[in-house]
Scaffold this active site. Structure first.
Site, short mmCIF file in Angstrom:
data_model
loop_
_atom_site.label_atom_id
_atom_site.label_comp_id
_atom_site.label_asym_id
_atom_site.label_seq_id
_atom_site.Cartn_x
_atom_site.Cartn_y
_atom_site.Cartn_z
N ASN A 1 0.86 -1.19 0.00
CA ASN A 1 0.00 0.00 0.00
C ASN A 1 0.90 1.24 0.00
O ASN A 1 1.52 1.55 1.01
CB ASN A 1 -0.89 -0.05 1.26
CG ASN A 1 -1.75 1.19 1.40
OD1 ASN A 1 -1.84 2.00 0.47
ND2 ASN A 1 -2.37 1.34 2.56
N LYS B 1 -0.01 4.24 -0.23
CA LYS B 1 -0.71 5.36 0.41
C LYS B 1 -0.57 6.63 -0.44
O LYS B 1 -0.51 6.56 -1.67
CB LYS B 1 -0.20 5.57 1.83
CG LYS B 1 -0.20 4.30 2.67
CD LYS B 1 -0.06 4.58 4.14
CE LYS B 1 0.14 3.28 4.89
NZ LYS B 1 -0.03 3.41 6.31
N HIS C 1 -9.46 0.49 5.13
CA HIS C 1 -8.15 0.74 5.76
C HIS C 1 -8.37 1.65 6.97
O HIS C 1 -9.24 2.53 6.95
CB HIS C 1 -7.20 1.40 4.76
CG HIS C 1 -5.80 1.45 5.26
ND1 HIS C 1 -5.37 2.42 6.14
CD2 HIS C 1 -4.73 0.64 5.05
CE1 HIS C 1 -4.10 2.20 6.44
NE2 HIS C 1 -3.69 1.12 5.78
N GLU D 1 -6.86 4.12 8.03
CA GLU D 1 -6.75 5.56 7.78
C GLU D 1 -8.05 6.11 7.18
O GLU D 1 -8.41 7.26 7.42
CB GLU D 1 -5.53 5.85 6.90
CG GLU D 1 -4.24 5.70 7.71
CD GLU D 1 -3.05 5.15 6.94
OE1 GLU D 1 -3.05 5.19 5.70
OE2 GLU D 1 -2.12 4.66 7.61
N GLU E 1 -5.22 -5.61 10.46
CA GLU E 1 -4.22 -4.56 10.69
C GLU E 1 -4.53 -3.84 12.00
O GLU E 1 -5.37 -2.92 12.02
CB GLU E 1 -4.25 -3.54 9.55
CG GLU E 1 -3.95 -4.14 8.19
CD GLU E 1 -3.44 -3.07 7.24
OE1 GLU E 1 -2.28 -3.18 6.83
OE2 GLU E 1 -4.17 -2.11 6.95
N GLY F 1 2.22 1.91 10.70
CA GLY F 1 3.09 3.08 10.55
C GLY F 1 3.78 3.51 11.83
O GLY F 1 4.36 4.59 11.91
N SER G 1 3.50 -2.43 10.30
CA SER G 1 4.95 -2.38 10.50
C SER G 1 5.68 -3.67 10.10
O SER G 1 6.69 -4.04 10.72
CB SER G 1 5.28 -1.99 11.96
OG SER G 1 4.77 -0.70 12.23
C1 PEP Z 1 -0.73 -0.16 5.93
O1 PEP Z 1 -0.79 1.00 5.59
O2 PEP Z 1 -1.61 -0.94 5.58
C2 PEP Z 1 0.39 -0.59 6.77
C3 PEP Z 1 0.37 -1.78 7.25
O3 PEP Z 1 1.40 0.34 6.97
P1 PEP Z 1 2.85 0.04 7.63
O4 PEP Z 1 3.36 -1.23 7.02
O5 PEP Z 1 3.67 1.22 7.28
O6 PEP Z 1 2.62 -0.12 9.10
#
Ligand code: PEP
Length: 323
Positions: free
Chosen positions: A79, A81, A163, A165, A233, A239, A279
């Site tokens: 992703n 983003k 997601h 976000e 997630e 992040g 992460s």
């Molecule tokens: C994501 O945006 O779905 C995500 C898992 O981000 P990150 O790997 O940076 O934590």
């Protein structure tokens, strides 16, 4: 050997080693559960065990596989983003085009809308493209939105929905996410359906309550799960550099699989890929991948670096262990 071919043991090392051994003797492979092929744990009869032993003693090595509870192919999504420029995306695409990816993994990347056509036009067909969102229905007077119809027209195969976000920054509700997912599926897109609890939910011991509510919203809107990948997630891990431990992730993945079994069907539970996001990086992906209910990853930050993303995709090999 014919029996071995029929059961489609996907790991090239096993296949190559078995082929090499076939010239000296031809033990037959009795596979007790042929439905667990590819990366699944193949429960083998003693004759195959004898073959493995024979290969080992011949010094060729025979790699088995660790258990995977589901039957779907390993899946890794990147992703991107709201990141990237023409220049950085060209570089990333070049890195991905030259990366060596294992066969046993579906790989998808999700650029910002603006760069989707450019990426589709320049990225290897080995990797499919996802959008990061889509509208609830057909297009029209919805300023700033993109419809699933338009994504399909542009050659996109997948869309990320729900997601964290979009849930917690943009304010999308469970119901809206369900509607968007159902519409995207109806247009032929695959849906990466995200779920995950906030830190306060986890601390209040509400992790599965929250995750099950989010899953229920998808279930209320969709009737066919065959094109859905569930992404667990935890919001506190996205992040933040604070990855869930393999045990923490496995626990929730197993609960999701059980939920799918009870609320949808045993078949959906077995076939649906449940991927972990939060992460994930090149250093922690292999250990996470050994967990039996982790069928892949959704990756944010580390997906912006081609070689590291390839390492994460190739964590599928951690499902295979040296015998
Ligand atoms: C994501 O945006 O779905 C995500 C898992 O981000 P990150 O790997 O940076 O934590």
């Amino acid at each position: 050997m014919a029996a071995m071919a029929a059961c489609r043991i996907a790991h090239a090392t096993v296949a190559a080693a078995a082929a090499a051994a076939s010239s000296s003797s031809k033990p037959s492979c009795v596979v007790a559960r042929p439905q667990f092929c590819g990366l699944r744990r193949v429960e083998v009869g003693c004759e195959f065990g004898a073959l493995a032993q024979q290969l080992q003693s011949a010094g060729r090595g025979c790699r088995g596989v660790v258990s995977m509870a589901g039957t779907g192919k390993f899946f890794v999504g990147g992703n991107w983003k709201c990141n990237g420029t023409n220049e950085s995306i060209e570089k990333l695409v070049e890195e991905l085009n030259s990366a060596k990816l294992e066969e046993d993994v579906d790989v998808v990347v999700s650029p910002p809308y603006l760069y989707i056509s450019k990426v589709i036009g320049s990225l290897t067909k080995r990797i499919e493209v996802a959008a990061q969102n889509s509208w609830t229905g057909k297009g029209g007077a919805y300023t700033g939105e993109i419809s699933a119809d338009q994504l399909v027209d542009a050659g996109v195969k997948w869309v990320i929905q729900g997601h964290s976000e979009r849930r917690h920054v943009i304010g999308e509700t469970n119901a809206m996410i369900g509607t968007k997912s159902a519409y995207a599926l109806s247009k032929g897109l695959g849906v990466i359906a995200c779920v995950g609890e906030k830190l306060e939910d986890r601390e209040a011991d509400r992790t599965t309550d929250v995750v099950f509510e989010q899953l229920q919203a998808y279930a209320d809107a969709v009737s066919d799960w065959s094109n859905i990948v569930v992404a667990y997630e935890p919001v506190w891990a996205i992040g933040t550099g604070k990855v869930a431990s393999p045990q923490q992730a496995q626990e929730v993945h197993a609960a999701i699989r059980q939920w799918l079994k009870e609320k949808i069907s045993p078949e959906v539970s077995s076939k649906t890929r449940i991927i972990y996001g939060g992460s994930v990086n090149g250093a922690n992906s292999a250990e996470l991948a050994t967990q039996e209910d982790i069928d892949g990853f959704l990756v944010g930050g580390a997906a912006l670096k081609g070689p590291e993303f390839a390492t994460i995709c190739n964590a599928v090999t951690a499902k295979k262990v040296a015998a």
